[in-house]
Write a protein that holds these residues in place. Structure first.
Motif, short mmCIF file in Angstrom:
data_model
loop_
_atom_site.label_atom_id
_atom_site.label_comp_id
_atom_site.label_asym_id
_atom_site.label_seq_id
_atom_site.Cartn_x
_atom_site.Cartn_y
_atom_site.Cartn_z
N THR A 127 0.86 -1.19 0.00
CA THR A 127 0.00 0.00 0.00
C THR A 127 0.90 1.24 0.00
N ASP A 128 0.28 2.39 -0.21
CA ASP A 128 1.05 3.65 -0.18
C ASP A 128 1.76 3.80 1.16
N THR A 129 1.05 3.48 2.23
CA THR A 129 1.60 3.63 3.59
C THR A 129 2.80 2.70 3.78
N GLU A 130 2.68 1.43 3.36
CA GLU A 130 3.77 0.48 3.50
C GLU A 130 4.99 0.94 2.70
N PHE A 131 4.75 1.40 1.48
CA PHE A 131 5.84 1.88 0.63
C PHE A 131 6.51 3.09 1.28
N GLN A 132 5.71 4.02 1.79
CA GLN A 132 6.25 5.22 2.42
C GLN A 132 7.05 4.88 3.67
N GLN A 133 6.59 3.91 4.45
CA GLN A 133 7.32 3.49 5.64
C GLN A 133 8.68 2.92 5.25
N PHE A 134 8.69 2.11 4.20
CA PHE A 134 9.96 1.54 3.73
C PHE A 134 10.90 2.65 3.27
N LEU A 158 10.89 5.79 4.09
CA LEU A 158 11.32 6.58 5.23
C LEU A 158 12.42 5.88 6.03
N SER A 159 12.30 4.56 6.20
CA SER A 159 13.34 3.81 6.93
C SER A 159 14.67 3.86 6.18
N ASN A 177 7.43 16.76 1.31
CA ASN A 177 7.62 18.02 2.04
C ASN A 177 7.27 17.89 3.52
N LYS A 178 6.25 17.12 3.86
CA LYS A 178 5.80 17.02 5.25
C LYS A 178 6.57 15.98 6.05
N VAL A 179 6.88 14.84 5.44
CA VAL A 179 7.45 13.73 6.20
C VAL A 179 8.93 13.51 5.89
N ALA A 180 9.25 13.30 4.64
CA ALA A 180 10.61 12.91 4.27
C ALA A 180 11.62 14.01 4.54
#
Length: 193
Positions: free
Chosen positions: A98-105, A107-108, A137-140
């Protein structure tokens, strides 16, 4: 005349006796030759049987060895197919994140590079929709100075990070290929032991 007849009869009897002796000697010699021939034939037969037995035993061992090799090769082939299936399934699951799983990866991974001055993020064609400019812009950007590239990697899922001329490849197919070498023995043990 009777003496002559008697003498002739004795000569004939002596000759008959000599002939009988010679016949008996010839028959004894013949019997001995037959016995020797039979013994020789029996020895040759035993020798031939032994040769055939040893050839058959060698052939049997060769065939047995060939069958063992073929069985081992088939088993290895099946194991390789299973391992390939497992690693393909792992890549397939990553591709379905999912988008969230991809983003978590992502980010790690970015956290591992937080000491970098600047990083360029190049997304794979199939990952473009999983990361937005807003998320960058908000997280990474809280973790690292990152810019999203307009360039994409054709027909790939995952991403590449570029920093100071070095590319770090996080394309899913490449990640699975890289980790495969490290995990193949442990996965094999789990699957086949």
């Amino acid at each position: 005349m009777s003496d002559l007849k008697l003498l002739t009869e004795r000569l004939i009897e002596n000759k008959k006796a000599e002939v009988q002796v010679k016949i008996k000697e010839a028959e004894a010699e013949k019997a001995q030759l037959l016995e020797e021939s039979a013994r020789s034939l029996a020895e040759e037969k035993a020798k031939q049987i032994s040769l055939i037995d040893s050839r058959l035993a060698r052939k049997f061992e060769q065939d047995k060895h060939t069958l063992q090799i073929n069985k081992r090769n088939e088993l290895l082939s099946e194991k390789q197919k299973m391992l390939k299936l497992v690693f393909n399934k792992a890549e397939e699951q990553m591709n379905q994140w999912t988008d969230t799983e991809f983003q978590q990866f992502l980010l790690s991974v970015l956290k591992q590079h937080k000491d970098s001055e600047s990083i360029e993020l190049i997304l794979g064609q199939y990952s473009i929709d999983k990361v937005s400019d807003d998320w960058i812009n908000k997280v990474a950007k809280e973790e690292v100075n990152i810019q999203l590239s307009t360039e994409t990697i054709s027909k790939k899922n995952g991403f590449i990070l570029k920093k100071t001329g070095i590319e770090y490849n996080y394309l899913f197919d490449e990640l699975v290929k890289d980790i495969k070498g490290q995990l193949v023995s442990s996965v094999s043990k789990q699957l086949f032991d």
